[in-house]
Write an enzyme that holds these catalytic residues in place. Structure first.
Site, PDB file in Angstrom:
ATOM      1  CB  SER A  34      -1.164   4.096  -5.039  1.00  0.00           C
ATOM      2  OG  SER A  34      -0.235   4.762  -5.842  1.00  0.00           O
ATOM      3  NE  ARG A  53      -6.421  -5.065   1.124  1.00  0.00           N
ATOM      4  CZ  ARG A  53      -5.377  -5.888   1.122  1.00  0.00           C
ATOM      5  NH1 ARG A  53      -5.516  -7.094   0.601  1.00  0.00           N
ATOM      6  NH2 ARG A  53      -4.223  -5.527   1.624  1.00  0.00           N
ATOM      7  CG  ASP A  83       1.959   4.774  -3.778  1.00  0.00           C
ATOM      8  OD1 ASP A  83       2.069   3.586  -3.426  1.00  0.00           O
ATOM      9  OD2 ASP A  83       1.185   5.577  -3.208  1.00  0.00           O
TER      10      ASP A  83
END
Ligand code: BGC
Length: 561
Positions: A156, A171, A209
């Protein structure tokens, strides 16, 4: 009085009026388009390559793991071939030190270890058989593919996905900060550690997710409606939606190989809306937001998320309360004498109160405080004592805390409406569909009182949606949908690898899978057959709605895509 005035002023700083909501929607639409056209934009609009269509008859045991903001979950899902499933899962909190580990290996070897423990505990027969086989196997023969569990990896965080099981970390977010991982393929990192433990597991699919939530919600959604959007409002926030393939212009200008099924005409896009408007052209900005951002480990990034999600709302409130506490005139939690306090004491803030510490206030505090309807606000006062070591807070102090917690949460909900509203408008489904289905998950939407109602209020204030359009938008919780969603995507991926047209997909299942439903020693067993509402919905809607989600009708659904 001084406290009341100071509170009102501060509450007003969190106002996010209808005009700003509408400005936000326009900017959101602009950034969506920009992100579909090129890479490196504020909102990443990541193509997920999820276009394959399960047909409802698939059988097999799949593993799914979910690295979220707070926990790591491992689960196995038995797709039973009659559109029902059983799910077994276990969950561990991610140790804080691993979130900022020096090397990726430290984190990923921990994850692989959890998979090993899970297999040992819940799939021991298969685990043992594989271990025995491993001891006797000749090196040249290796394993046969059938011996492997196919694993859907729910990761996620923003990833530049270049294939169904390959993606490079763009990132970290939500407090993770392992420099060495940025730019690496997270599936390989996990696979390497799985291989180091010699586990019979193949990382078959990489799933955000929100994508898992969208998939899972789509086949459980009431009235067989295909879902438009899966969204998370939890530790972090993000959404994935169904986009027309021809709108994803960056795919045609060579961002990827053409190794994906294009026949459905749709592709699920992971927006990564947490980074919407990082340049703050439309987002509200208070001194508390500003200070939070500057002192975070990723200043200038995830600016939308920093105003919406669970990782940050407690910290925004803490900073606001601290400003009040330092304002001697306001006399917040500091009575001159007991006559000023309705419980005839003097309020005080303990010297070691976490009010003085960064991240010292959990967002769950907001939900508790806002939910207090007692006439004396005694739950607010208890929470102040327990969470912030504030003794004998007066009624006035409690009113202030509740008003600010409400203001921070309400702004978050109204900002969430910007994202949902823009995606609904972009889809044009208001013009054609009676119901537009949105699946949501996450602690905020589940536990913050009236979060959905506050979203709806703002949706009605968008003229192109209005009260009529708002009523068409169906928002439903897809609790822990990412596990089932990941398993479904792993199933689709396995089909493609094998090129199999065998609907039952038995070739993809482990040779001797343990049936999770028959295992008594499980952490949780959710069997839809035992939950009639969910079970019935799945039974009837699995095939149709997954097909619908990807733009195919039942007859067209092809198991070999
Ligand atoms: C991540 C997303 C994720 C969201 C919800 C954000 O911080 O960037 O990838 O979907 O949190 O978990």
């Amino acid at each position: 009085m001084a406290l009341q005035a100071a509170t009102q002023k501060m509450v007003a700083e969190f106002d996010y009026p209808a005009s700003d909501v509408n400005k936000g929607v326009k900017e959101f639409l602009r950034e969506m388009d920009e992100g579909l056209g090129e890479t490196g934009t504020t909102m990443s609009q990541i193509p997920t390559y999820v276009t394959a269509v399960p047909n409802g008859k698939e059988k097999g045991l799949y593993l799914a793991v979910d690295l979220g903001g707070t926990n790591f979950r491992v689960c196995s899902i038995m797709l039973k071939g009659d559109t029902t499933f059983s799910l077994v899962q276990s969950k561990v909190a991610i140790p804080k030190e691993l979130m900022v580990a020096k090397t990726s290996q430290e984190l990923f070897s921990f994850l692989a270890k959890q998979i090993e423990l899970f297999l040992e505990k819940h799939h021991n027969d298969h685990f043992e058989a594989t271990v025995r086989r491993r001891r006797t196997a000749s090196a040249s023969e290796g394993y046969k593919d059938q011996e492997y569990f196919q694993l859907g990896f729910t990761f996620s965080f923003p990833v530049q996905q270049v294939g169904i099981n390959k993606g490079y970390l763009i990132r970290w977010t939500k407090g993770f900060d392992i420099k060495d991982t940025v730019g690496k393929d997270v599936c390989s990192l996990l696979q390497d550690e799985i291989n180091a433990l010699q586990l019979p597991v193949k990382v078959a699919a990489l799933v955000n997710d929100t994508v898992g939530t969208l998939m899972a919600r789509s086949y459980t959604s009431p009235n067989r409606t295909s879902t438009l959007l899966g969204a998370i409002f939890g530790t972090g926030t993000n959404g994935a939606y169904v986009e027309k393939l021809d709108q994803v212009k960056k795919l045609s200008i060579g961002e990827s190989s053409k190794d994906y099924d294009q026949t459905t005409g749709d592709m699920i896009i992971n927006t990564e809306w947490g980074s919407f408007d990082n340049h703050l052209s439309a987002l509200p900005n208070t001194p508390y937001d500003d200070a939070l951002d500057k002192e975070s480990n990723n200043p200038g990034i995830q600016m939308f998320e920093k105003r919406i999600s669970g990782m940050f709302l407690g910290e925004i409130l803490r900073r606001a309360l601290l400003v009040l506490a330092n304002n001697t005139e306001a006399a917040f939690c500091s009575d001159v004498d007991s006559s000023k306090n309705d419980i005839r004491s003097t309020a005080s803030i303990g010297p070691n109160s976490t009010l003085y510490k960064q991240w010292g206030l959990d967002t769950s505090f907001l939900s508790v405080v806002v939910g207090d309807t007692t006439p004396t606000l005694k739950i607010v006062r208890q929470a102040l004592e327990k969470d912030l070591d504030i003794d004998a807070a007066s009624y006035e102090d409690a009113v202030t805390v509740k008003a600010l917690a409400y203001a921070v949460g309400r702004r978050a909900a109204r900002l969430s409406a910007v994202a949902i509203g823009a995606i609904v408008l972009k889809s044009h489904r208001l013009e054609t569909d009676d119901v537009i289905d949105v699946g949501v998950d996450g602690s905020l939407v589940e536990y913050y009182p009236n979060f959905e109602e506050m979203i709806r209020e703002a949706l009605r204030e968008i003229p192109e949606i209005g009260p009529m359009g708002e009523r068409k938008i169906q928002i439903g919780i897809a609790k822990d949908g990412s596990g089932v969603g990941a398993a479904l995507i792993a199933w689709s991926a396995a089909q493609r690898y094998s090129g199999s047209s065998d609907e039952s997909n038995e070739a993809e299942t482990p040779s001797d899978p343990t049936n999770p439903a028959s295992n008594a020693n499980v952490d949780t067993v959710a069997d839809p057959n035992r939950r009639p509402s969910l079970g019935q919905k799945i039974k009837h809607s699995f095939r149709r709605s997954i097909s619908g989600l990807l733009g195919k009708n039942d007859n067209e659904a092809s198991p070999s895509t």
